[in-house]
Motif scaffolding. Structure first.
Motif, mmCIF file in Angstrom:
data_model
loop_
_atom_site.group_PDB
_atom_site.id
_atom_site.type_symbol
_atom_site.label_atom_id
_atom_site.label_comp_id
_atom_site.label_asym_id
_atom_site.label_seq_id
_atom_site.Cartn_x
_atom_site.Cartn_y
_atom_site.Cartn_z
ATOM 1 N N ARG A 1 -6.969 -8.104 -9.324
ATOM 2 C CA ARG A 1 -6.152 -9.116 -10.115
ATOM 3 C C ARG A 1 -5.610 -8.543 -11.165
ATOM 4 O O ARG A 1 -4.582 -9.157 -11.445
ATOM 5 C CB ARG A 1 -7.221 -9.985 -10.864
ATOM 6 N N ASN A 2 -5.776 -7.578 -11.478
ATOM 7 C CA ASN A 2 -5.275 -6.509 -12.758
ATOM 8 C C ASN A 2 -4.079 -5.873 -12.341
ATOM 9 O O ASN A 2 -3.028 -6.172 -12.737
ATOM 10 C CB ASN A 2 -6.356 -5.851 -13.557
ATOM 11 N N CYS A 3 -4.221 -4.886 -11.242
ATOM 12 C CA CYS A 3 -3.169 -3.946 -11.110
ATOM 13 C C CYS A 3 -2.656 -4.444 -9.706
ATOM 14 O O CYS A 3 -1.810 -3.550 -9.339
ATOM 15 C CB CYS A 3 -3.615 -2.566 -11.216
ATOM 16 N N GLN A 4 -3.116 -5.101 -8.933
ATOM 17 C CA GLN A 4 -2.804 -5.401 -7.681
ATOM 18 C C GLN A 4 -2.758 -4.281 -6.504
ATOM 19 O O GLN A 4 -2.357 -4.634 -5.514
ATOM 20 C CB GLN A 4 -1.106 -5.724 -7.433
ATOM 21 N N THR A 5 -3.618 -3.496 -6.809
ATOM 22 C CA THR A 5 -4.054 -2.519 -5.567
ATOM 23 C C THR A 5 -4.756 -3.443 -4.522
ATOM 24 O O THR A 5 -5.818 -3.841 -4.663
ATOM 25 C CB THR A 5 -4.815 -1.388 -6.235
ATOM 26 N N THR B 1 0.780 -1.229 -0.075
ATOM 27 C CA THR B 1 0.095 -0.055 0.047
ATOM 28 C C THR B 1 0.934 1.196 -0.014
ATOM 29 O O THR B 1 0.624 2.053 -0.814
ATOM 30 C CB THR B 1 -0.838 -0.139 1.302
ATOM 31 N N GLN B 2 1.633 1.352 0.836
ATOM 32 C CA GLN B 2 2.519 2.525 1.116
ATOM 33 C C GLN B 2 3.604 2.714 0.075
ATOM 34 O O GLN B 2 4.027 3.562 -0.630
ATOM 35 C CB GLN B 2 3.313 2.744 2.449
ATOM 36 N N ALA B 3 4.097 1.555 -0.580
ATOM 37 C CA ALA B 3 5.174 1.571 -1.554
ATOM 38 C C ALA B 3 4.569 2.114 -2.693
ATOM 39 O O ALA B 3 5.286 3.056 -3.464
ATOM 40 C CB ALA B 3 6.033 0.193 -1.877
ATOM 41 N N PRO C 1 -13.401 -0.844 -1.469
ATOM 42 C CA PRO C 1 -13.491 -0.108 -3.029
ATOM 43 C C PRO C 1 -14.960 0.752 -3.011
ATOM 44 O O PRO C 1 -15.911 0.155 -2.229
ATOM 45 C CB PRO C 1 -13.328 -1.400 -3.993
ATOM 46 N N LYS C 2 -14.908 1.516 -3.921
ATOM 47 C CA LYS C 2 -16.156 2.280 -4.249
ATOM 48 C C LYS C 2 -17.205 1.378 -4.602
ATOM 49 O O LYS C 2 -18.523 1.427 -4.023
ATOM 50 C CB LYS C 2 -16.071 3.183 -5.219
ATOM 51 N N ASP D 1 -11.202 0.546 -7.933
ATOM 52 C CA ASP D 1 -11.488 1.813 -8.028
ATOM 53 C C ASP D 1 -10.429 2.340 -9.211
ATOM 54 O O ASP D 1 -10.733 3.304 -10.031
ATOM 55 C CB ASP D 1 -10.991 2.627 -6.887
ATOM 56 N N ARG D 2 -9.095 1.828 -9.297
ATOM 57 C CA ARG D 2 -8.222 2.441 -10.331
ATOM 58 C C ARG D 2 -8.517 1.996 -11.735
ATOM 59 O O ARG D 2 -8.290 2.975 -12.517
ATOM 60 C CB ARG D 2 -6.833 1.933 -9.625
ATOM 61 N N CYS D 3 -8.658 0.615 -11.705
ATOM 62 C CA CYS D 3 -8.688 0.055 -13.254
ATOM 63 C C CYS D 3 -10.078 -0.642 -13.441
ATOM 64 O O CYS D 3 -10.143 -1.097 -14.516
ATOM 65 C CB CYS D 3 -7.225 -0.710 -13.519
#
Ligand code: AP5
Length: 215
Positions: free
Chosen positions: A131-135, A15-17, A144-145, A151-153
């Motif tokens: 699964r896609n961007c690992q967030t 998360t922080q990285a 998530p929203k 939320d990102r992708c």
């Protein structure tokens, strides 16, 4: 700037990285993510890696070093990188020092994120990952929203198989045995930046960025 993010499973390294890399314009290299991609690929290497991860054990150094050094070979061509989840033992730490020294580089700082065990267990049992961007998300603390969607992708969220309680216990045991000694290794050369990882995500990011900017 070359920074290692060190801490127990669930401490918030990933998360922080991601946040700090974005803020400081650094490349984020996460060995866990690289291994999960390899495992999804279903190659012979991927199957081998998966069997170690599912048991909560470290992937053997030979495989890890080969994979990481391919990525480290790009180091020196950008403004710097955050290494998240690597090194994981003394052998990896020494190999990394040697690889960087060949490029006249060195690790600048090691951000050591400290979180009590009870909180680690809570975080891992509620974690969902894209699964896609690992967030990473958390079911109650940072949901998530839209349920099940990043939320990102917009990618699908899933729970990591190694976040089952028994495997988490094994990962914590491996962390204490193999990885925690790295705190001393880097402390001896004055590179440790210890961060209290409790509190919200934004608060912890602020603490890390201001500690790093103090030098
Ligand atoms: P890896 O993926 O690196 O797992 P890990 O080190 O066990 O760390 P995690 O990803 O579980 O936790 P994290 O600290 O990144 O926490 P996160 O930010 O997600 O490695 C997996 C496996 O790959 C290993 O077991 C091993 O098999 C293999 N491997 C990897 N590297 C290797 C190496 N170098 N050598 C050999 N084998 C290797 O956060 C966790 C949860 O908490 C999330 O839900 C998040 O939303 C939440 N959260 C984060 N921060 C906060 C906060 N401040 N407050 C509340 N909730 C928060």
């Amino acid at each position: 700037m070359y920074i290692i993010f060190l801490g127990a499973p669930g401490a918030g390294k990933g998360t922080q990285a991601a946040i700090v890399a974005n803020e400081l314009n650094l490349t984020h290299i996460a060995t866990g993510d690289l291994f999960r991609q390899a495992a999804e690929g279903g190659t012979e290497l991927g199957r081998k890696v998966k069997s170690y991860m599912e048991k909560g054990k470290l992937v053997p150094d030979r495989i890890t070093m080969q994979m990481v050094l391919e990525h480290v070979s790009v180091l020196g061509q950008e403004s710097g990188a955050i290494l998240d989840g690597f090194p994981r033992n003394l052998k990896q730490a020494k190999a990394l020092d040697e690889a960087l020294a060949k490029k006249n580089k060195a690790i600048d700082k090691v951000v050591y994120i400290k979180v009590p065990e009870e909180e680690l267990l809570k975080r891992l049992s509620g974690r969902w990952v894209c699964r896609n961007c690992q967030t990473p998300y958390h079911a109650t603390d940072s949901p998530p929203k839209a349920e099940g969607r990043c939320d990102r992708c917009g990618g699908q969220l899933y729970q990591r198989p190694d976040d089952r309680e028994q495997t988490v216990r094994k990962r914590l045991e491996v962390y204490l045995d193999k990885t925690a000694p790295l705190v001393d290794y880097y402390d001896r050369v004055g590179k440790i930046v210890a961060i209290d990882g409790k509190g919200g995500v934004a608060k912890v990011s602020q603490k890390i960025v201001s500690a790093l900017s103090r030098g």
